[in-house]
Scaffold this motif. Sequence first.
Motif, PDB file in Angstrom:
ATOM      1  N   ILE A 142     -71.524   8.702 -25.248  1.00  0.00           N
ATOM      2  CA  ILE A 142     -70.579   7.618 -25.472  1.00  0.00           C
ATOM      3  C   ILE A 142     -71.070   6.458 -24.612  1.00  0.00           C
ATOM      4  N   LEU A 143     -70.814   5.232 -25.028  1.00  0.00           N
ATOM      5  CA  LEU A 143     -71.265   4.072 -24.265  1.00  0.00           C
ATOM      6  C   LEU A 143     -70.071   3.333 -23.686  1.00  0.00           C
ATOM      7  N   ARG A 144     -70.308   2.743 -22.508  1.00  0.00           N
ATOM      8  CA  ARG A 144     -69.250   2.021 -21.818  1.00  0.00           C
ATOM      9  C   ARG A 144     -69.743   0.622 -21.498  1.00  0.00           C
ATOM     10  N   GLU A 145     -69.002  -0.367 -21.958  1.00  0.00           N
ATOM     11  CA  GLU A 145     -69.322  -1.770 -21.688  1.00  0.00           C
ATOM     12  C   GLU A 145     -68.464  -2.298 -20.539  1.00  0.00           C
ATOM     13  N   SER A 146     -69.098  -3.017 -19.612  1.00  0.00           N
ATOM     14  CA  SER A 146     -68.392  -3.637 -18.499  1.00  0.00           C
ATOM     15  C   SER A 146     -68.800  -5.101 -18.401  1.00  0.00           C
ATOM     16  N   ALA A 147     -67.903  -5.903 -17.861  1.00  0.00           N
ATOM     17  CA  ALA A 147     -68.209  -7.319 -17.695  1.00  0.00           C
ATOM     18  C   ALA A 147     -69.138  -7.556 -16.522  1.00  0.00           C
ATOM     19  N   GLY A 148     -69.122  -6.650 -15.541  1.00  0.00           N
ATOM     20  CA  GLY A 148     -69.952  -6.811 -14.356  1.00  0.00           C
ATOM     21  C   GLY A 148     -70.875  -5.627 -14.163  1.00  0.00           C
ATOM     22  N   PRO A 149     -71.620  -5.638 -13.068  1.00  0.00           N
ATOM     23  CA  PRO A 149     -72.604  -4.575 -12.832  1.00  0.00           C
ATOM     24  C   PRO A 149     -72.008  -3.246 -12.398  1.00  0.00           C
ATOM     25  N   ILE A 150     -70.714  -3.223 -12.052  1.00  0.00           N
ATOM     26  CA  ILE A 150     -70.054  -1.981 -11.653  1.00  0.00           C
ATOM     27  C   ILE A 150     -69.120  -1.548 -12.775  1.00  0.00           C
ATOM     28  N   SER A 151     -69.322  -0.353 -13.263  1.00  0.00           N
ATOM     29  CA  SER A 151     -68.473   0.167 -14.337  1.00  0.00           C
ATOM     30  C   SER A 151     -67.172   0.666 -13.726  1.00  0.00           C
ATOM     31  N   ASN A 152     -66.074  -0.044 -14.021  1.00  0.00           N
ATOM     32  CA  ASN A 152     -64.800   0.300 -13.393  1.00  0.00           C
ATOM     33  C   ASN A 152     -63.749   0.592 -14.461  1.00  0.00           C
ATOM     34  N   ASP A 153     -62.470   0.573 -14.058  1.00  0.00           N
ATOM     35  CA  ASP A 153     -61.406   0.953 -14.996  1.00  0.00           C
ATOM     36  C   ASP A 153     -61.079  -0.147 -16.006  1.00  0.00           C
ATOM     37  N   THR A 154     -61.814  -1.262 -15.983  1.00  0.00           N
ATOM     38  CA  THR A 154     -61.630  -2.291 -17.021  1.00  0.00           C
ATOM     39  C   THR A 154     -62.720  -2.193 -18.092  1.00  0.00           C
ATOM     40  N   ALA A 155     -63.585  -1.194 -17.993  1.00  0.00           N
ATOM     41  CA  ALA A 155     -64.651  -1.033 -18.987  1.00  0.00           C
ATOM     42  C   ALA A 155     -64.063  -0.594 -20.326  1.00  0.00           C
ATOM     43  N   GLN A 156     -64.847  -0.782 -21.384  1.00  0.00           N
ATOM     44  CA  GLN A 156     -64.446  -0.362 -22.730  1.00  0.00           C
ATOM     45  C   GLN A 156     -65.454   0.632 -23.288  1.00  0.00           C
ATOM     46  N   LEU A 157     -64.930   1.632 -23.986  1.00  0.00           N
ATOM     47  CA  LEU A 157     -65.779   2.594 -24.669  1.00  0.00           C
ATOM     48  C   LEU A 157     -66.141   2.046 -26.038  1.00  0.00           C
ATOM     49  N   VAL A 158     -67.399   2.205 -26.409  1.00  0.00           N
ATOM     50  CA  VAL A 158     -67.863   1.733 -27.716  1.00  0.00           C
ATOM     51  C   VAL A 158     -68.687   2.830 -28.368  1.00  0.00           C
ATOM     52  N   PRO A 159     -68.683   2.886 -29.706  1.00  0.00           N
ATOM     53  CA  PRO A 159     -69.389   3.966 -30.404  1.00  0.00           C
ATOM     54  C   PRO A 159     -70.872   3.689 -30.562  1.00  0.00           C
ATOM     55  N   HIS A 160     -71.575   4.692 -31.078  1.00  0.00           N
ATOM     56  CA  HIS A 160     -73.006   4.559 -31.359  1.00  0.00           C
ATOM     57  C   HIS A 160     -73.314   5.240 -32.679  1.00  0.00           C
ATOM     58  N   PHE A 161     -74.513   4.981 -33.184  1.00  0.00           N
ATOM     59  CA  PHE A 161     -74.981   5.692 -34.367  1.00  0.00           C
ATOM     60  C   PHE A 161     -76.491   5.795 -34.317  1.00  0.00           C
ATOM     61  N   ILE A 162     -77.007   6.775 -35.041  1.00  0.00           N
ATOM     62  CA  ILE A 162     -78.447   6.963 -35.164  1.00  0.00           C
ATOM     63  C   ILE A 162     -78.891   6.363 -36.480  1.00  0.00           C
ATOM     64  N   GLN A 163     -79.828   5.440 -36.408  1.00  0.00           N
ATOM     65  CA  GLN A 163     -80.309   4.794 -37.631  1.00  0.00           C
ATOM     66  C   GLN A 163     -81.047   5.818 -38.510  1.00  0.00           C
ATOM     67  N   PRO A 164     -80.808   5.782 -39.813  1.00  0.00           N
ATOM     68  CA  PRO A 164     -81.516   6.689 -40.707  1.00  0.00           C
ATOM     69  C   PRO A 164     -83.031   6.487 -40.604  1.00  0.00           C
TER      70      PRO A 164
END
Length: 393
Positions: free
Chosen positions: A371-393
């Motif tokens: 799973i991937l987590r996006e953060s606005a800054g260099p420290i991943s904290n409790d304001t981060a968001q989870l985002v999905p991924h996929f494998i390209q065919p």
Amino acid sequence: MMRCHGFTPRPGWRELAAESGFDFHTTEDGHEVWSEASAYAFTLRQIEEDLEAPTADLFGLCLDLAAEISESPVLMRRLGIPDWAHALVTKSFRARDPHLYGRFDLAYDGVGPAKMLEFNADTPTALFETAVFQWRWLEDLRASGALPEDADQFNSVHERLVAQLGRIRSRVGDVLHLTCMTEFPEDRGTIGYLADCAAQVGLEVRLVDVADIGLHQEGGRSSFVDRSGAPVRLLFKLYPWEWMLRDGFGPAIAGASTIFVEPAWKMVLSNKGVLPLLWERHPGHPNLLPAYFEDDPRKFELGKSFARKPLLGREGAKVTIVTDGQVSAAEDGPYADSGYVRQALAPIPDFEGRRVVIGSWVVGDEPAGIILRESAGPISNDTAQLVPHFIQP
């Protein structure tokens, strides 16, 4: 390179999330934990060679290190584990008390090699989001044509959880208590999901708040019981080991018959002291970053740029980023008295101001998905968001 693609969020995804048990997708202050305005694409080679294989290798290194630490009072003290708990850790690892899952946080830009930032070995969350909601996103986008029908995902988390719980049942017993601090929606949702997985393998599940677990003493023997007085023989706890050791009933754990998941030996690997210990044993390993304890003079080998992390900590609490001798980012929080390590900085991919860290899951002893987590800054904290991924065919 790893690629970021923009997508139109599914209509009604919040309602779908709530219906599926993901009712903690938005916090009370309006922060959305989940975002599907973008997703990250990988090639199969990137997944298999740059993420899955290193995750397996890193977990193997961690198991070897846990075996060493569990037999060494000196190393356990180095990690701040109280002396009275040493025998508990040793006994747990020698018995190879069963464990369920963990999550490596990796820095990876699509070229590699992936670098281990830390290992969340005891109480990692984002489990349901990875195993269920992320997979549902993939299915829905394939069905709508937004993704090709043969797009895939590195995600066998659910199937592996069910299989591992089945193995735990065959070894331990048929009744599983699951506990957390139920006032926290994410924790409550996580153990609810695990209860569903456990029920699929025939375990009788009982959900209890941590505060509703009591200590029963009779004839010089101690046992943990739930509010009804039923013995707690097998307990999954979304409650950190370091908190358990500090609690009033902590010293009773060693003499109780309860089997804990995650087991006591996992407290070793959930400690960031493993970062310098791993580097000391495997210097130059392509997936490790140089790291040293704060009281180790070798820390100056890192120069003027490094991350300073507490031995015990979650959600980025008390992490400081130093760049060219200046503090460039810092998070407040607890854990200040746990001791610190310094770790070399790894470049975190930046996509239009969103820093992306990969959470790579291990279920049982096997890599299981990301799973991937996006953060606005260099420290991943409790304001981060989870985002999905996929494998390209």
